[in-house]
Scaffold this active site. Structure first.
Site, short mmCIF file in Angstrom:
data_model
loop_
_atom_site.label_atom_id
_atom_site.label_comp_id
_atom_site.label_asym_id
_atom_site.label_seq_id
_atom_site.Cartn_x
_atom_site.Cartn_y
_atom_site.Cartn_z
N LYS A 1 1.10 -1.29 -0.23
CA LYS A 1 -0.02 0.55 -0.07
C LYS A 1 1.05 1.38 0.08
O LYS A 1 1.71 0.90 0.91
CB LYS A 1 -0.90 -0.12 1.52
N SER B 1 -9.79 1.48 2.83
CA SER B 1 -8.91 2.03 1.99
C SER B 1 -8.15 1.53 1.28
O SER B 1 -6.77 1.84 0.10
CB SER B 1 -7.93 3.94 3.19
N SER C 1 -9.99 -0.42 6.96
CA SER C 1 -9.06 -0.40 6.15
C SER C 1 -8.60 -1.80 5.06
O SER C 1 -8.46 -1.36 3.87
CB SER C 1 -7.80 0.65 5.71
#
Lengths: 480, 95
Positions: free
Chosen positions: A79, A154, A178
């Site tokens: 990420k 996210s 997330s």
């Protein structure tokens, strides 16, 4: 099955038997990225050449006798808020559009040492603020299972990459759901570890009392293998827990006899889709058949979790994001006046949702409001934590949906921030209490969207999560 | 519930954000909606509840005061929008 669709432990066996090389594995994944990423948009940066170079190097070392550890040569997606030295870390924000990390995060050091291959940096909601990966300055990510729907957020890029064969395993971060919610929406496994179990050194901070790094994988075994690598005390993170790390693969037991599973009734209200609720009931029945004890439990303060979270998370975010001032790094807007330089830099550099949360956080911390909002939220947080503590006096783990719905349509909630926030209603309480939780695939609805099952355990009992999740997986083979 | 424009401007100044007129209107409205939802917390009796300042029981974390290598100046400056010599360069602060 194609190489890019195998689990890491399956690829590991092929590497051991010399049936494939690391170069072949990396090429298979890069080819897949070439084929599908224009449509999915999982990546912000693809580390194509770097990954190929590293693969070649590791193959050479293997031929000279380097030990093939469980994740050696496995392509991992990261990420884009975790720092890899020499690569861009953008947080999907214009303000960090051109930021190159000067050092490795601790988790990256650990992965590097094990010989994993960094295949690229994945898309996300800007600074991890969002539940759909629609708040990125690089464009949206689409759900590989159905491109009209969001991948969740996210960590939507990481979950989509693993689901689409654009990476074998991935790291995400979870502040209010997330990791778990995108894993659920994309039909993969995601785990948020206990607060403090994984070092956050090199993780760009959003809400420091809530953020955790964790794995996103194709099955529970890969999840355990990645946990084995990333957990552990780190003096560079003062919230890091000095605790013994077990071998998490020891918890991969197809056995839930005498395991006490609590069903929190507040997670089964009318906001839950009927098909999601049905999938949960089927899971309970499965566990019961295999000897688990299932009973209802009450977490009475659940309904206050979202309000509590959006006070604490935004307050911390407004403070954490004060560092983006256009001085030391990041994009600067020109002005002769320093105050105006700050204001124009931040206005141009941040997207809507980030500004909204900075504004809310600044508001609740501003003079006269501290006690009304921030202090009240911390008291509510204590009550939410106490609910869980009480439940865990009686239960080994809790079972609930990850999200009240399956993946929603792209654009469906972008105009209504509050509606978007409410989609995290079953993941947020876990972060407020600092608990570990896992999201595993448990079927599809009639439209073919994935449903995620959430298991929650007491602090540092990831072993219970993996054991119960593994039992479910073994008896359904639902993952992937 | 809506946050008045004057208050939005005050908060934006504290947050160092130069909002345009459209944003002031929209954020005022949206923040109002969110705060109205947050009022739900007032239902909750928190009298005498010890606030959870930290969710895990950590005391002050100390480390040995040892000299260690730090980021080389060149690396620390590599991402800066403007530099001069060994320093970050910013608009004039002192007249």
């Amino acid at each position: 099955m194609e190489l890019a669709e195998l689990a890491a432990h399956e690829i590991h066996c092929l590497l051991k038997k010399k049936e494939v090389s690391v170069v072949e594995v990396v090429d298979a994944v890069l080819t897949r990225i070439d084929e599908v990423d224009d449509n999915i948009g999982a990546f912000i940066t693809v580390n194509g050449e770097g990954a190929q170079r590293e693969a070649l190097r590791i193959d050479q070392e293997i031929s000279r006798g380097r030990e093939i550890l469980p994740l050696t040569g496995i392509p991992v997606a990261i990420k884009d808020l975790i720092c890899i030295k020499g690569m861009k870390t953008t947080c999907a924000s214009r303000i960090l559009n051109n930021f190159y990390s000067p050092y490795d995060a601790t988790v990256i050091e650990k992965l590097r040492e094990a010989g994993t291959i960094f295949i690229g940096k994945t898309n996300m909601d800007e600074f991890a603020m969002g539940s759909s990966t629609e708040n990125s300055c690089f464009g949206i990510t689409r759900n590989p299972l159905n491109p009209d729907t969001v991948p969740g957020g996210s960590s939507g890029g990481s979950a989509a990459a693993v689901a689409a064969g654009e990476a074998i395993i991935a790291l995400g971060s979870d502040t209010g759901g997330s990791i778990r919610q995108p894993a659920a929406f994309c039909g993969v496994v995601g785990l948020v570890p206990t607060y403090g179990l994984v070092s956050r050194f090199g993780l760009v901070a959003f809400a420091s009392s809530l953020d955790q790094i964790g794995p996103i994988t194709r099955d529970v075994r890969d999840c355990a293998l990645l946990m084995n690598l990333i957990c552990g005390y780190d003096p560079r993170d003062s919230t890091s827990a000095a605790t013994n790390i077990p071998d998490y693969t020891d918890s991969l037991l197809n056995d839930v006899r005498e395991v006490k599973i609590g069903i929190p009734k507040q997670y089964f209200g009318e906001e839950v889709d009927e098909e999601v609720a049905e999938a949960m009931r089927e899971a309970m029945a499965l566990f019961k058949r295999h000897g688990a004890k299932i009973e209802n439990v009450s977490l009475p303060n659940t309904e206050y979790a979202i309000a509590t979270y959006y006070l604490i998370a935004t307050a911390e975010a407004s403070s954490n994001l004060a560092r983006y001032d256009g001085v030391g790094y990041g994009q600067r807007e020109k002005s002769d006046n320093i105050l105006e330089m700050y204001e124009k830099t931040r206005e141009a550099g941040f997207g809507d949702e980030v500004k909204r949360r900075i504004m809310l956080g600044t508001y609740v911390l501003s003079a006269g409001y501290y006690e009304t909002y921030y202090l009240k939220a911390q008291q509510a947080r204590a009550l939410i934590r106490d609910d869980f503590e009480k439940a865990f006096q009686k239960f080994d783990c809790l079972l609930a949906p990850v999200s009240p719905t399956t993946a929603f349509k792209v654009g469906e909630k972008t105009d209504d921030p509050l509606k978007m926030y409410l989609s995290d209603i079953f993941t947020i309480p876990v972060n407020l209490a600092g608990l570990p939780a896992i999201s595993i695939p448990c079927g599809f609805n009639s439209l073919g969207s994935a449903i995620g099952l959430q298991l929650i355990a007491k602090p540092f009992n990831e072993e219970m999560l993996l054991r119960v999740a593994y039992t479910f997986e073994e008896n359904t083979k639902m993952s992937r | 519930m809506k946050i008045e424009k004057k208050e939005v401007e005050h908060i934006a100044r504290l947050a160092r954000l130069k909002l345009n007129e459209e944003e002031k209107e929209r954020f005022g409205r949206q923040l109002g909606q969110i705060l109205k939802y947050i009022e739900k917390l007032n239902e909750l009796n928190t009298e005498g509840v010890e606030p959870a300042l930290h969710i895990v029981p950590l005391q002050n974390i100390m480390r040995k005061d040892e000299v260690k290598d730090s980021l080389p100046v060149k690396d620390a400056l590599a991402n800066a929008p403007a530099t001069k010599g060994k320093y970050f360069k910013v608009p004039r602060i002192i007249e």
